[in-house]
Write a protein that holds these residues in place. Structure first.
Motif, PDB file in Angstrom:
ATOM      1  N   THR A  69       1.010  -1.138   0.032  1.00  0.00           N
ATOM      2  CA  THR A  69      -0.047   0.163   0.124  1.00  0.00           C
ATOM      3  C   THR A  69       0.961   0.952   0.147  1.00  0.00           C
ATOM      4  O   THR A  69       2.236   1.339  -0.002  1.00  0.00           O
ATOM      5  CB  THR A  69      -1.036  -0.074   1.286  1.00  0.00           C
ATOM      6  OG1 THR A  69      -0.228   0.654   2.357  1.00  0.00           O
ATOM      7  CG2 THR A  69      -1.629  -1.287   1.408  1.00  0.00           C
ATOM      8  N   PHE A 108       1.086   3.086   2.323  1.00  0.00           N
ATOM      9  CA  PHE A 108       1.323   3.616   3.871  1.00  0.00           C
ATOM     10  C   PHE A 108       1.939   2.496   4.592  1.00  0.00           C
ATOM     11  O   PHE A 108       1.743   2.315   5.697  1.00  0.00           O
ATOM     12  CB  PHE A 108       0.048   3.952   4.437  1.00  0.00           C
ATOM     13  CG  PHE A 108      -0.637   5.222   3.856  1.00  0.00           C
ATOM     14  CD1 PHE A 108      -0.326   6.301   4.358  1.00  0.00           C
ATOM     15  CD2 PHE A 108      -1.669   5.031   3.092  1.00  0.00           C
ATOM     16  CE1 PHE A 108      -0.652   7.551   3.824  1.00  0.00           C
ATOM     17  CE2 PHE A 108      -2.309   6.183   2.456  1.00  0.00           C
ATOM     18  CZ  PHE A 108      -1.946   7.326   2.856  1.00  0.00           C
ATOM     19  N   ASP A 122      -4.111  -1.553   6.918  1.00  0.00           N
ATOM     20  CA  ASP A 122      -5.418  -1.695   6.225  1.00  0.00           C
ATOM     21  C   ASP A 122      -6.323  -0.810   7.157  1.00  0.00           C
ATOM     22  O   ASP A 122      -7.346   0.025   6.514  1.00  0.00           O
ATOM     23  CB  ASP A 122      -5.765  -3.105   6.146  1.00  0.00           C
ATOM     24  CG  ASP A 122      -5.070  -3.915   5.105  1.00  0.00           C
ATOM     25  OD1 ASP A 122      -4.291  -3.071   4.357  1.00  0.00           O
ATOM     26  OD2 ASP A 122      -5.085  -5.069   5.206  1.00  0.00           O
ATOM     27  N   VAL A 175      -5.750   2.967   6.018  1.00  0.00           N
ATOM     28  CA  VAL A 175      -6.190   2.876   4.442  1.00  0.00           C
ATOM     29  C   VAL A 175      -7.647   3.141   4.430  1.00  0.00           C
ATOM     30  O   VAL A 175      -8.020   3.938   3.451  1.00  0.00           O
ATOM     31  CB  VAL A 175      -5.601   1.903   3.592  1.00  0.00           C
ATOM     32  CG1 VAL A 175      -6.333   1.960   2.220  1.00  0.00           C
ATOM     33  CG2 VAL A 175      -3.916   1.843   3.724  1.00  0.00           C
ATOM     34  N   HIS A 176      -8.319   2.638   5.072  1.00  0.00           N
ATOM     35  CA  HIS A 176      -9.751   2.417   5.183  1.00  0.00           C
ATOM     36  C   HIS A 176     -10.581   3.118   5.890  1.00  0.00           C
ATOM     37  O   HIS A 176     -11.587   3.408   5.857  1.00  0.00           O
ATOM     38  CB  HIS A 176     -10.501   0.750   5.342  1.00  0.00           C
ATOM     39  CG  HIS A 176      -9.850  -0.058   4.118  1.00  0.00           C
ATOM     40  ND1 HIS A 176      -9.047  -1.071   4.577  1.00  0.00           N
ATOM     41  CD2 HIS A 176     -10.191   0.003   2.927  1.00  0.00           C
ATOM     42  CE1 HIS A 176      -8.747  -1.754   3.340  1.00  0.00           C
ATOM     43  NE2 HIS A 176      -9.422  -1.005   2.315  1.00  0.00           N
ATOM     44  N   GLY A 209      -5.057   9.630   6.218  1.00  0.00           N
ATOM     45  CA  GLY A 209      -4.252  10.080   4.954  1.00  0.00           C
ATOM     46  C   GLY A 209      -4.819  10.791   3.912  1.00  0.00           C
ATOM     47  O   GLY A 209      -4.515  10.699   2.781  1.00  0.00           O
TER      48      GLY A 209
END
Length: 319
Positions: A186, A188, A199, A202-203, A208
């Motif tokens: 990813t 990150f 994750d 990211v979600h 971010g």
């Protein structure tokens, strides 16, 4: 553990979202948390649970332009003017609220990444309000580097406006962070070795996100100020400090954590401990060895709590 969130009015009337974790019994001390860039305070719930079990209470605010505080502002933007002094002042507002609620409890500051820079500026003004402070995922570089970066940010503000999002600034700030972790899964991976924690970031819609040109100008100006040893000397010399992070954190690469500890010692602060975790990345509280990191954090807090704190009395100006 119990939890509540509430809105705290800053000195300029801005509403700041605060998460509060606690138990029914009176805490032996309070930890207030200043989170990093493009994240938010609710991400510290796991740490808060362990601290509450050890009889600490925890308060963590969503800083301006972040988390739920941005519901009443702009995501990724401190303020149109005077943003740095406002985010530093917000920590003072939170400390004042904690002192009203817990007049006898010592207060610690845990400040991560962007929060660690704001935290250092807070310490220069208000270190006598604290029993100790932890600077996590931080950095130390020469003021000249931040001055050059500020010139770039000001040029981008001229080009795009204060609320614009500069891809150039993002590239210069974060563009190289994943290079050491290729092939990366990813954008990150530099945050943690734990894919599940990456994750989650990211979600998370409140993580971010880009930050405004004006926020960068505010932040870089503040970093110029805190990177001068003469300014760090304003921190109470008896304040216990812990500088901590990972050896593979691209923000510091471990070395610049040691540089920060050295600068604080050069400024006259007597008790500066340095903890660098081998192979750790940027978010040690979300790393694969987070249980070890959390134990060390508890040990340091309890040792600092056992110390007596007597701040110097300010010298009165002659009449």
């Amino acid at each position: 553990m119990q939890h509540q969130d509430f809105w705290l009015n800053a000195t300029d009337g801005t509403a700041l979202l605060v998460n509060h974790w606690y138990s029914e019994s009176s805490p032996k001390a309070v930890v207030m948390i200043a989170h990093g860039m493009a994240e938010h305070s609710a991400r510290y719930a796991r740490l808060a649970e362990s601290l509450v079990a050890d009889r600490f209470a925890v308060y963590a605010l969503d800083q301006r332009g972040h988390g739920r505080t941005a519901e009443r502002g702009v995501l990724g933007h401190y303020a149109d003017a005077d943003g740095w002094s406002k985010v530093v002042g917000d920590l003072a507002s939170l400390n004042h609220h904690i002192r009203q609620q817990h007049p006898q409890a010592p207060i610690f500051l845990l400040a991560h990444s962007m929060g660690s820079y704001i935290g250092q500026a807070y310490l220069m003004q208000h270190s006598c309000s604290l029993q100790g402070a932890i600077l996590s995922g931080s950095n130390y570089q020469s003021p000249g580097l931040y001055k050059l970066a500020s010139l770039i940010a000001r040029a981008e503000r001229w080009r795009q406006g204060p609320g614009g999002h500069s891809k150039l600034i993002d590239f210069l700030s974060f563009g190289s962070f994943n290079k050491a972790f290729k092939p990366n899964r990813t954008a990150f991976d530099w945050l943690s070795r734990d894919p599940a924690e990456v994750d989650k970031y990211v979600h998370d819609p409140l993580c971010g996100h880009p930050c405004s040109n004006q926020l960068w100008i505010d932040l870089l100006g503040g970093m110029q100020h805190i990177s001068q040893v003469d300014n760090l000397a304003q921190i109470d010399s008896d304040l216990p400090l812990l500088v901590t992070g990972g050896s593979r954190d691209p923000v510091s690469q471990g070395k610049r954590l040691a540089d920060l500890a050295g600068a604080l010692r050069a400024a006259g602060i007597k008790d500066v401990q340095l903890q660098i975790y081998p192979d750790g990345r940027h978010e040690m509280l979300n790393e694969s060895n987070r249980d070890e990191v959390t134990r060390h954090l508890h040990d340091w807090l309890n040792a600092a709590l056992a110390r007596s704190r007597t701040c110097p009395t300010p010298v009165k100006e002659p009449a």
